[in-house]
Design a protein around this motif. Structure first.
Motif, PDB file in Angstrom:
ATOM      1  N   ASP A 219     112.610  -6.136  83.970  1.00 31.96           N
ATOM      2  CA  ASP A 219     112.749  -5.284  82.778  1.00 31.96           C
ATOM      3  C   ASP A 219     112.006  -5.883  81.593  1.00 31.96           C
ATOM      4  N   LYS A 220     112.167  -7.187  81.399  1.00 30.63           N
ATOM      5  CA  LYS A 220     111.478  -7.854  80.296  1.00 30.63           C
ATOM      6  C   LYS A 220     109.968  -7.822  80.507  1.00 30.63           C
ATOM      7  N   SER A 221     109.554  -7.965  81.750  1.00 32.75           N
ATOM      8  CA  SER A 221     108.131  -7.914  82.091  1.00 32.75           C
ATOM      9  C   SER A 221     107.536  -6.561  81.712  1.00 32.75           C
ATOM     10  N   LEU A 222     108.263  -5.484  82.047  1.00 35.56           N
ATOM     11  CA  LEU A 222     107.774  -4.138  81.738  1.00 35.56           C
ATOM     12  C   LEU A 222     107.725  -3.892  80.233  1.00 35.56           C
ATOM     13  N   LEU A 223     108.739  -4.354  79.511  1.00 31.43           N
ATOM     14  CA  LEU A 223     108.764  -4.204  78.054  1.00 31.43           C
ATOM     15  C   LEU A 223     107.616  -4.975  77.408  1.00 31.43           C
TER      16      LEU A 223
ATOM     17  N   MET B 184      96.192  -0.436  83.987  1.00 35.30           N
ATOM     18  CA  MET B 184      96.254  -0.280  85.438  1.00 35.30           C
ATOM     19  C   MET B 184      97.492  -0.965  86.011  1.00 35.30           C
ATOM     20  N   LEU B 185      97.819  -2.126  85.484  1.00 33.11           N
ATOM     21  CA  LEU B 185      99.026  -2.822  85.923  1.00 33.11           C
ATOM     22  C   LEU B 185     100.266  -2.020  85.581  1.00 33.11           C
ATOM     23  N   TYR B 186     100.259  -1.420  84.405  1.00 40.00           N
ATOM     24  CA  TYR B 186     101.393  -0.608  83.958  1.00 40.00           C
ATOM     25  C   TYR B 186     101.588   0.600  84.891  1.00 40.00           C
ATOM     26  N   ALA B 187     100.499   1.248  85.256  1.00 37.61           N
ATOM     27  CA  ALA B 187     100.576   2.396  86.163  1.00 37.61           C
ATOM     28  C   ALA B 187     101.136   1.982  87.520  1.00 37.61           C
ATOM     29  N   GLU B 188     100.689   0.842  88.002  1.00 34.83           N
ATOM     30  CA  GLU B 188     101.167   0.330  89.289  1.00 34.83           C
ATOM     31  C   GLU B 188     102.682   0.130  89.267  1.00 34.83           C
ATOM     32  N   ARG B 189     103.188  -0.356  88.130  1.00 35.46           N
ATOM     33  CA  ARG B 189     104.632  -0.589  88.020  1.00 35.46           C
ATOM     34  C   ARG B 189     105.398   0.723  87.878  1.00 35.46           C
ATOM     35  N   GLN B 190     104.747   1.719  87.324  1.00 34.61           N
ATOM     36  CA  GLN B 190     105.421   3.003  87.137  1.00 34.61           C
ATOM     37  C   GLN B 190     105.590   3.765  88.447  1.00 34.61           C
ATOM     38  N   ILE B 191     104.718   3.506  89.420  1.00 31.87           N
ATOM     39  CA  ILE B 191     104.744   4.266  90.669  1.00 31.87           C
ATOM     40  C   ILE B 191     106.115   4.177  91.330  1.00 31.87           C
ATOM     41  N   GLY B 192     106.735   3.002  91.270  1.00 38.98           N
ATOM     42  CA  GLY B 192     108.026   2.829  91.916  1.00 38.98           C
ATOM     43  C   GLY B 192     109.155   3.606  91.271  1.00 38.98           C
ATOM     44  N   GLY B 193     109.011   3.989  90.006  1.00 38.42           N
ATOM     45  CA  GLY B 193     110.118   4.647  89.324  1.00 38.42           C
ATOM     46  C   GLY B 193     109.821   6.027  88.784  1.00 38.42           C
ATOM     47  N   ASP B 194     108.600   6.252  88.338  1.00 39.74           N
ATOM     48  CA  ASP B 194     108.271   7.526  87.701  1.00 39.74           C
ATOM     49  C   ASP B 194     106.827   7.884  88.046  1.00 39.74           C
TER      50      ASP B 194
ATOM     51  N   ALA C 204     103.209   7.549  86.013  1.00 37.90           N
ATOM     52  CA  ALA C 204     102.107   6.754  86.573  1.00 37.90           C
ATOM     53  C   ALA C 204     100.822   7.568  86.600  1.00 37.90           C
ATOM     54  N   MET C 205     100.934   8.828  86.964  1.00 39.37           N
ATOM     55  CA  MET C 205      99.753   9.693  87.021  1.00 39.37           C
ATOM     56  C   MET C 205      99.143   9.871  85.634  1.00 39.37           C
ATOM     57  N   LEU C 206      99.980  10.025  84.630  1.00 38.91           N
ATOM     58  CA  LEU C 206      99.482  10.141  83.258  1.00 38.91           C
ATOM     59  C   LEU C 206      98.772   8.865  82.825  1.00 38.91           C
ATOM     60  N   THR C 207      99.320   7.725  83.220  1.00 35.37           N
ATOM     61  CA  THR C 207      98.703   6.446  82.853  1.00 35.37           C
ATOM     62  C   THR C 207      97.346   6.291  83.528  1.00 35.37           C
ATOM     63  N   TYR C 208      97.264   6.685  84.794  1.00 32.69           N
ATOM     64  CA  TYR C 208      95.969   6.608  85.482  1.00 32.69           C
ATOM     65  C   TYR C 208      94.947   7.552  84.840  1.00 32.69           C
ATOM     66  N   LYS C 209      95.414   8.711  84.380  1.00 28.57           N
ATOM     67  CA  LYS C 209      94.498   9.641  83.710  1.00 28.57           C
ATOM     68  C   LYS C 209      93.985   9.055  82.398  1.00 28.57           C
TER      69      LYS C 209
END
Length: 487
Positions: A322-326, A343-353, A357-362
């Motif tokens: 959680d702290k890592s994501l924040l 890109m790292l943020y999108a990768e982490r989003q795939i597991g939850g939302d 994640a798709m918006l981040t990749y866009k």
């Protein structure tokens, strides 16, 4: 000899000795302007502008009738140091009337114009002078330097490429062209340029540092360490010692890195960058809490991707997801153009939302449409949602950008499978498995495509040819055997 000694005195702030040298020189060379220029330079360092003006004026008097603009330019610089732009500009106009192609005078004209909010006039002055004197290398290099400041990198490269065939080019040519190639993101051209520079000037520090920058950006840490060490064999240099420590750490040679780190001066070890070094040493010893503290010091001082990734990695090892994501979100809030972080943020989003994640990749593709990973991952996510047409667009783009990448070809092949176009899918997989494919999941995707296309004989042979090492792969093989009745 006297000039060399004078420069040494000034560089080491031995101003009394420099003045003594200037005064004795005046006695032996009464008609020489140089000792007065030396004395003036010393007084400038001491911020005694009145005394400096006397010395420079005497140098100008001794140079009258000669061809040197140096004393006049020294007096102009003195006015600039005191913030007197208008008189400096008037004096400079007179100098340029007398010396229209003087590089220092033209550079000063550009700087004054820029300070007065009219840098276009300064640039035009240099450009028009060069256009009339295109064989003047000094003017060409000045124009290149100014264009570099103006971020007109392509024009710098074109301008300086015309000198490539000449011999004995000045260092300014190599440095200016090298920086322009790097900033214009011409990595291959920059690499070739710095290799040429190092071929005839292997110990030139600027050439070495330029090459090291390129190696670092390509994660070629072993080559970087080799280059820093070859430089350090010839002379001690704190900056190069720092770079040597960096490259050794990045290639995880902690023993050699420690020896390099131990050679750094005590004051350097207190710098935030050195705290980052220390964090990596501590991380290698699994000392996570002190490593995190030092990594955060390095990050706070320089919020770049590499320092970010170090902090994130330590937090992950401490199981503080959680702290890592924040931390990652806060970084992107401050550095929205950091593509690696996004890109790292999108990768982490795939597991939850997945939608997020798709918006981040866009957003990543808005920054760089040629990011093949973002294209490929978007294709995969659209495939999972059953939107094959959109998935195919992104997958084809990814395959076009990186036609030899197994992951991109696998994604596109899976889309063809979903469309029941097994022939196209198998054509892609034949390219994938023709190489040295280590990815067991992609290999089994190929096997499954053979099975769904009705070629159980070849699928069985492919299973027998490959020894699976991962448990999930072994489980999948058994499931395929059971589902398709392979004997």
């Amino acid at each position: 000899a006297q000039l060399t000694l004078a420069k040494a005195y000034i560089v080491t702030a031995q101003y009394d000795k420099a003045l003594d040298l200037a005064n004795s020189w005046k006695q032996t060379a009464v008609d020489d302007a140089r000792p007065y220029l030396l004395a003036g330079d010393v007084y400038v360092k001491l911020e005694d502008f009145k005394a400096a003006k006397i010395e420079f004026s005497k140098a100008e008097e001794l140079s009258s009738g000669g061809a040197s603009a140096i004393p006049k330019l020294a007096l102009i610089n003195l006015e600039l140091l005191q913030g007197n732009l208008d008189p400096a500009k008037d004096m400079l106009d007179a100098v340029l009337q007398e010396y229209p192609t003087n590089v220092t005078a033209l550079a000063t004209f550009y700087l004054i114009s820029k300070q007065q909010g009219n840098q276009a006039a300064g640039l035009e002055k240099i450009k028009s002078t060069f256009d009339k004197n295109q064989t003047n290398i000094g003017l060409r290099l000045l124009l290149a330097r100014v264009w570099l400041v103006e971020q007109r990198y392509a024009e710098v490269i074109t301008l300086l490429d015309e000198l490539e065939a000449q011999e004995s080019l000045p260092k300014e040519y190599w440095a200016t062209l090298g920086r322009s190639l790097i900033r214009d993101n011409q990595r291959q051209g920059a690499t070739q340029h710095y290799d040429r520079w190092l071929a005839f000037a292997p110990n030139d520090k600027d050439a070495v540092i330029g090459k090291l920058f390129l190696l670092d950006s390509q994660n070629k840490f072993a080559e970087g360490a080799k280059l820093t060490q070859s430089f350090l064999v010839n002379r001690d240099d704190v900056q190069m010692q720092i770079l040597d420590t960096h490259f050794l750490l990045m290639k995880s040679d902690f023993e050699a890195a420690q020896k390099s780190y131990d050679k750094l001066p005590a004051e350097v070890l207190e710098e935030p960058m050195s705290k980052g070094f220390l964090a990596r040493f501590q991380l290698s010893r699994k000392e996570l809490e002190p490593a995190l503290a030092n990594a955060e010091i390095a990050y706070d001082a320089t919020k770049n991707s590499r320092n970010l990734l170090l902090v994130i990695h330590i937090l992950d090892l401490m199981e503080q997801a959680d702290k890592s994501l924040l931390f990652l979100e806060a970084h992107l809030e401050e550095k929205p153009n950091d593509l690696i972080a996004r890109m790292l943020y999108a990768e982490r989003q795939i597991g939850g939302d997945i939608g997020a994640a798709m918006l981040t990749y866009k957003k990543a593709l808005e920054q760089n449409p040629n990011n093949y990973i973002a294209n490929n991952n978007l294709a995969y996510l659209y495939l999972q949602q059953g939107e094959l047409d959109i998935a195919k667009q992104f997958a084809e783009k990814a395959a076009e950008l990186n036609p030899d990448n197994a992951e991109t070809l696998d994604t596109l092949a899976q889309i063809y499978v979903a469309e029941n176009d097994y022939e196209e899918a198998l054509e892609l997989y034949s390219r994938v498995v023709a190489g040295d494919l280590e990815n067991e999941e992609i290999y089994l995707n190929y096997v499954e495509t053979l099975l769904v296309s009705g070629d159980a004989f070849l699928a069985k042979r492919k299973i027998e040819q490959r020894e699976m090492k991962l448990q999930e792969s072994l489980d999948r093989v058994q499931a395929l055997i059971a589902e398709y009745g392979i004997e």
